[in-house]
Design a protein around this motif. Structure first.
Motif, PDB file in Angstrom:
ATOM      1  N   HIS A 265       0.833  -1.202   0.000  1.00  0.00           N
ATOM      2  CA  HIS A 265       0.000   0.000   0.000  1.00  0.00           C
ATOM      3  C   HIS A 265       0.870   1.256   0.000  1.00  0.00           C
ATOM      4  CE1 HIS A 265      -3.629   2.341   0.646  1.00  0.00           C
ATOM      5  NE2 HIS A 265      -2.922   3.055   1.511  1.00  0.00           N
TER       6      HIS A 265
ATOM      7  N   SER B 156      -1.280  -2.572  -6.724  1.00  0.00           N
ATOM      8  CA  SER B 156      -2.693  -2.629  -6.359  1.00  0.00           C
ATOM      9  C   SER B 156      -3.223  -4.059  -6.468  1.00  0.00           C
ATOM     10  CB  SER B 156      -3.497  -1.692  -7.254  1.00  0.00           C
ATOM     11  OG  SER B 156      -4.835  -1.661  -6.853  1.00  0.00           O
TER      12      SER B 156
ATOM     13  N   GLU C  64      -1.609  -6.174  -3.539  1.00  0.00           N
ATOM     14  CA  GLU C  64      -1.729  -5.671  -2.173  1.00  0.00           C
ATOM     15  C   GLU C  64      -2.397  -6.666  -1.222  1.00  0.00           C
ATOM     16  OE1 GLU C  64      -3.288  -1.632   0.085  1.00  0.00           O
ATOM     17  OE2 GLU C  64      -3.491  -1.810  -2.082  1.00  0.00           O
TER      18      GLU C  64
END
Length: 112
Positions: free
Chosen positions: A56, A75, A78
Motif C-alpha cells: 500500500h 494494487s 496488495e
C-alpha cells in the motif's frame, strides 16, 4: 512510455519545476529501495499483514510519481495471500518494473 502517466507527471513538472520534480524522483528512488527491501523481508515469511502495508505504501508513492503500471501491479498484489516463494518472485517482478519505470521516467524528463 506506457509505464507512465505522462499527463500527471507533466502537471507536476509545470507546478513544481523540473529541478524540484527531479529531486522528488531521486527521493522516490531511495524510498522505493526501502519498500522493496521490506517487501523482500516480509515475503520470505509470508507475513501477509506487513505485505499489505508495504504494498500500500509503495503503491501510493508510485502513483504519486506517475508510475502507473507499477501502481497497478502493486494494487493487484496488495491483498495477495500467496506463498513465501510466490511473494518472493513478486518482489523480483516489482523490482524489475520499478527499474524500467524509473528509466522511462528519466528518459521522458530528459526529452522535456
Amino acid at each position: 512510455m506506457d509505464n507512465l502517466n505522462t499527463q500527471l507527471i507533466n502537471e507536476y513538472v509545470q507546478a513544481l519545476g523540473q529541478d524540484v520534480f527531479i529531486q522528488t524522483v531521486e527521493l522516490y528512488e531511495q524510498q522505493a529501495q526501502a519498500y522493496l527491501h521490506q517487501l523482500g523481508e516480509v515475503a520470505k515469511i509470508a507475513d501477509h499483514v506487513q505485505w499489505q502495508l508495504q504494498c500500500h505504501a509503495m503503491k501510493s508513492a508510485a502513483g504519486n510519481m506517475g508510475l502507473q503500471q507499477l501502481h497497478a501491479m502493486l494494487s493487484s498484489l496488495e491483498h495477495s495471500q500467496e506463498t513465501a516463494l510466490q511473494l518472493t518472485q513478486r518482489v523480483e517482478q516489482l523490482t524489475q518494473l520499478n527499474q524500467q519505470s524509473l528509466q522511462q521516467l528519466k528518459q521522458w524528463l530528459a526529452q522535456g
